[in-house]
Enzyme design. Structure first.
Site, PDB file in Angstrom:
ATOM      1  N   GLY A  44       0.709  -1.086  -0.254  1.00  0.00           N
ATOM      2  CA  GLY A  44      -0.417   0.088  -0.221  1.00  0.00           C
ATOM      3  C   GLY A  44       0.905   1.406   0.007  1.00  0.00           C
ATOM      4  O   GLY A  44       0.072   2.352  -0.136  1.00  0.00           O
ATOM      5  N   GLU A  99       3.800   4.477   6.308  1.00  0.00           N
ATOM      6  CA  GLU A  99       2.701   2.938   5.604  1.00  0.00           C
ATOM      7  C   GLU A  99       1.383   4.106   5.468  1.00  0.00           C
ATOM      8  O   GLU A  99       1.881   5.365   5.470  1.00  0.00           O
ATOM      9  CB  GLU A  99       1.999   2.749   7.641  1.00  0.00           C
ATOM     10  CG  GLU A  99       0.781   1.863   7.509  1.00  0.00           C
ATOM     11  CD  GLU A  99       0.521   0.646   6.951  1.00  0.00           C
ATOM     12  OE1 GLU A  99       0.994   0.610   5.627  1.00  0.00           O
ATOM     13  OE2 GLU A  99       0.374  -0.548   7.027  1.00  0.00           O
ATOM     14  N   ASP A 100       0.242   3.280   4.218  1.00  0.00           N
ATOM     15  CA  ASP A 100      -0.357   3.858   3.978  1.00  0.00           C
ATOM     16  C   ASP A 100      -1.732   4.162   4.420  1.00  0.00           C
ATOM     17  O   ASP A 100      -2.425   5.494   4.900  1.00  0.00           O
ATOM     18  CB  ASP A 100      -1.145   3.137   2.616  1.00  0.00           C
ATOM     19  CG  ASP A 100      -1.750   1.912   2.830  1.00  0.00           C
ATOM     20  OD1 ASP A 100      -0.897   1.517   4.430  1.00  0.00           O
ATOM     21  OD2 ASP A 100      -2.262   0.279   2.439  1.00  0.00           O
ATOM     22  N   ASP A 103      -5.564   1.675  10.523  1.00  0.00           N
ATOM     23  CA  ASP A 103      -6.710   1.320  10.511  1.00  0.00           C
ATOM     24  C   ASP A 103      -6.780   0.692  12.195  1.00  0.00           C
ATOM     25  O   ASP A 103      -7.320   1.570  13.227  1.00  0.00           O
ATOM     26  CB  ASP A 103      -7.168  -0.001   9.401  1.00  0.00           C
ATOM     27  CG  ASP A 103      -9.074  -0.144   9.477  1.00  0.00           C
ATOM     28  OD1 ASP A 103      -9.446   0.854  10.215  1.00  0.00           O
ATOM     29  OD2 ASP A 103      -9.072  -1.324   9.335  1.00  0.00           O
ATOM     30  N   THR A 104      -6.984  -0.506  12.780  1.00  0.00           N
ATOM     31  CA  THR A 104      -6.805  -0.812  13.824  1.00  0.00           C
ATOM     32  C   THR A 104      -5.914  -0.349  14.969  1.00  0.00           C
ATOM     33  O   THR A 104      -6.026  -0.376  16.261  1.00  0.00           O
ATOM     34  CB  THR A 104      -7.620  -2.428  13.913  1.00  0.00           C
ATOM     35  OG1 THR A 104      -6.343  -2.938  13.357  1.00  0.00           O
ATOM     36  CG2 THR A 104      -8.706  -2.214  13.870  1.00  0.00           C
ATOM     37  N   GLY A 105      -4.588  -0.112  13.999  1.00  0.00           N
ATOM     38  CA  GLY A 105      -3.350  -0.561  14.603  1.00  0.00           C
ATOM     39  C   GLY A 105      -2.402  -1.679  14.604  1.00  0.00           C
ATOM     40  O   GLY A 105      -2.008  -1.371  14.701  1.00  0.00           O
ATOM     41  N   LYS A 131      -7.617   5.890   9.983  1.00  0.00           N
ATOM     42  CA  LYS A 131      -9.119   6.318  10.644  1.00  0.00           C
ATOM     43  C   LYS A 131      -9.020   6.345  12.196  1.00  0.00           C
ATOM     44  O   LYS A 131      -9.651   5.434  12.825  1.00  0.00           O
ATOM     45  CB  LYS A 131      -9.666   5.354   9.852  1.00  0.00           C
ATOM     46  CG  LYS A 131     -10.136   4.858   8.772  1.00  0.00           C
ATOM     47  CD  LYS A 131     -10.564   3.103   7.572  1.00  0.00           C
ATOM     48  CE  LYS A 131     -10.214   2.848   6.549  1.00  0.00           C
ATOM     49  NZ  LYS A 131     -10.884   1.669   6.727  1.00  0.00           N
ATOM     50  N   ASP A 159      -5.698  -0.543  -1.965  1.00  0.00           N
ATOM     51  CA  ASP A 159      -6.542  -1.107  -3.181  1.00  0.00           C
ATOM     52  C   ASP A 159      -7.923  -1.592  -2.448  1.00  0.00           C
ATOM     53  O   ASP A 159      -8.176  -1.382  -1.040  1.00  0.00           O
ATOM     54  CB  ASP A 159      -5.755  -2.568  -3.253  1.00  0.00           C
ATOM     55  CG  ASP A 159      -5.897  -3.894  -2.298  1.00  0.00           C
ATOM     56  OD1 ASP A 159      -5.405  -2.923  -1.396  1.00  0.00           O
ATOM     57  OD2 ASP A 159      -5.944  -4.158  -2.370  1.00  0.00           O
ATOM     58  N   ARG A 165      -5.822   0.434  -7.372  1.00  0.00           N
ATOM     59  CA  ARG A 165      -3.621   0.973  -6.568  1.00  0.00           C
ATOM     60  C   ARG A 165      -3.358   2.511  -7.726  1.00  0.00           C
ATOM     61  O   ARG A 165      -2.683   3.136  -6.063  1.00  0.00           O
ATOM     62  CB  ARG A 165      -2.819   0.097  -6.307  1.00  0.00           C
ATOM     63  CG  ARG A 165      -3.644  -0.980  -5.384  1.00  0.00           C
ATOM     64  CD  ARG A 165      -1.938  -1.099  -5.348  1.00  0.00           C
ATOM     65  NE  ARG A 165      -2.128  -2.808  -4.272  1.00  0.00           N
ATOM     66  CZ  ARG A 165      -2.518  -2.968  -2.968  1.00  0.00           C
ATOM     67  NH1 ARG A 165      -2.044  -1.757  -2.719  1.00  0.00           N
ATOM     68  NH2 ARG A 165      -2.351  -4.475  -2.081  1.00  0.00           N
TER      69      ARG A 165
HETATM   70  P1  IMP Z   1      -4.802  -2.638  10.326  1.00  0.00           P
HETATM   71  O1  IMP Z   1      -3.460  -3.087  10.825  1.00  0.00           O
HETATM   72  O2  IMP Z   1      -5.818  -2.780  11.324  1.00  0.00           O
HETATM   73  O3  IMP Z   1      -4.335  -1.040  11.308  1.00  0.00           O
HETATM   74  O4  IMP Z   1      -4.680  -1.803   9.240  1.00  0.00           O
HETATM   75  C1  IMP Z   1      -3.691  -1.754   8.166  1.00  0.00           C
HETATM   76  C2  IMP Z   1      -3.617  -2.396   7.030  1.00  0.00           C
HETATM   77  O5  IMP Z   1      -5.603  -2.358   6.676  1.00  0.00           O
HETATM   78  C3  IMP Z   1      -3.277  -0.680   5.961  1.00  0.00           C
HETATM   79  O6  IMP Z   1      -1.745  -0.827   5.733  1.00  0.00           O
HETATM   80  C4  IMP Z   1      -4.298  -1.727   4.842  1.00  0.00           C
HETATM   81  O7  IMP Z   1      -3.565  -2.467   4.404  1.00  0.00           O
HETATM   82  C5  IMP Z   1      -5.720  -2.057   5.392  1.00  0.00           C
HETATM   83  N1  IMP Z   1      -6.245  -1.473   5.214  1.00  0.00           N
HETATM   84  C6  IMP Z   1      -7.596  -0.957   6.213  1.00  0.00           C
HETATM   85  N2  IMP Z   1      -7.807   0.066   5.653  1.00  0.00           N
HETATM   86  C7  IMP Z   1      -8.458   0.109   4.682  1.00  0.00           C
HETATM   87  C8  IMP Z   1      -8.970   1.035   3.597  1.00  0.00           C
HETATM   88  O8  IMP Z   1      -9.661   1.563   3.674  1.00  0.00           O
HETATM   89  N3  IMP Z   1      -8.575   1.304   2.340  1.00  0.00           N
HETATM   90  C9  IMP Z   1      -7.482   0.224   2.238  1.00  0.00           C
HETATM   91  N4  IMP Z   1      -6.343  -0.649   2.609  1.00  0.00           N
HETATM   92  C10 IMP Z   1      -7.265  -0.332   3.873  1.00  0.00           C
HETATM   93 MG    MG Z   2      -1.168  -1.753   4.407  1.00  0.00          MG
END
Ligand code: IMP
Ligand code: MG
Length: 177
Positions: A44, A99-100, A103-105, A131, A159, A165
């Site tokens: 990403g 990082e792109d 989300d949850t972290g 987020k 994506d 992408r």
């Molecule tokens: P986390 O571990 O929940 O913080 O998720 C992070 C990863 O989930 C990111 O690096 C993305 O690859 C993917 N992700 C979370 N939300 C999105 C979104 O809205 N669009 C695309 N990828 C996302």
């Molecule tokens: Mg990612």
């Protein structure tokens, strides 16, 4: 399905201005380091990292890691896998994770934990998007581009099931249809 056009959430111009702003801040903060090692999280972050690195005015190098969360394209389960490790040691280096999206972290928490054990000289994190309402673990983001609501975004590296992408802007898709 492939003719679905994501709705613009963050325009190309807004992204460009933000990347310049982040690059200026990072360049100022690290003005005295020998080299800033940028660690991009694949896939990403590849477009964001490419633009950010080219705007830096300090010596830098680029490394990549690939991580993946179990689950389908739009859900994350909190279980993170390392798909590809770094080629070079981070020991003694000033490291900036790029990082792109947070989300949850869980992904960034996993990565910060692994890299810390390898004894970098310093370790900070930059993410283009987060987020905040989705956060499940407390992680420190030192450089952040945009806060967005709980929607699925695509484009500028992000994506939806490997699609979108290379859109130049960040847009919203509705995964349910
Ligand atoms: P986390 O571990 O929940 O913080 O998720 C992070 C990863 O989930 C990111 O690096 C993305 O690859 C993917 N992700 C979370 N939300 C999105 C979104 O809205 N669009 C695309 N990828 C996302
Ligand atoms: Mg990612």
């Amino acid at each position: 399905m492939s003719d679905v056009q994501p709705e613009v959430l963050i325009s190309e111009e807004q992204i460009d201005a933000k990347v310049r702003e982040l690059a200026a801040r990072i360049s100022a903060d690290y003005h005295d380091v020998e080299n800033l090692m940028m660690v991009g999280v694949l896939k990403g972050s590849f477009i964001f990292l490419a633009d950010l690195a080219r705007r830096l005015t300090i010596p830098n190098s680029v490394e990549f890691m690939a991580l993946s969360t179990y689950g389908d394209s739009t859900t994350t389960s909190g279980e993170v896998r390392m798909i590809m490790d770094l080629r070079h040691s981070v020991a003694g280096h000033d490291v900036l994770i790029v990082e792109d999206i947070i989300d949850t972290g869980y992904t960034i928490e996993f990565l910060q934990r692994i890299l810390k054990t390898r004894r970098p000289r310093s370790l900070r994190t930059c993410s283009l998007v987060e987020k905040p309402t989705r956060r499940e673990v407390d992680v420190q983001i030192d450089y952040l581009g945009f806060d967005i609501p709980d929607v699925w975004v695509v484009g500028y590296g992000l994506d939806w099931a490997e699609k979108f992408r290379t859109l130049p802007y960040i847009g919203v898709v509705n995964p349910e249809g």
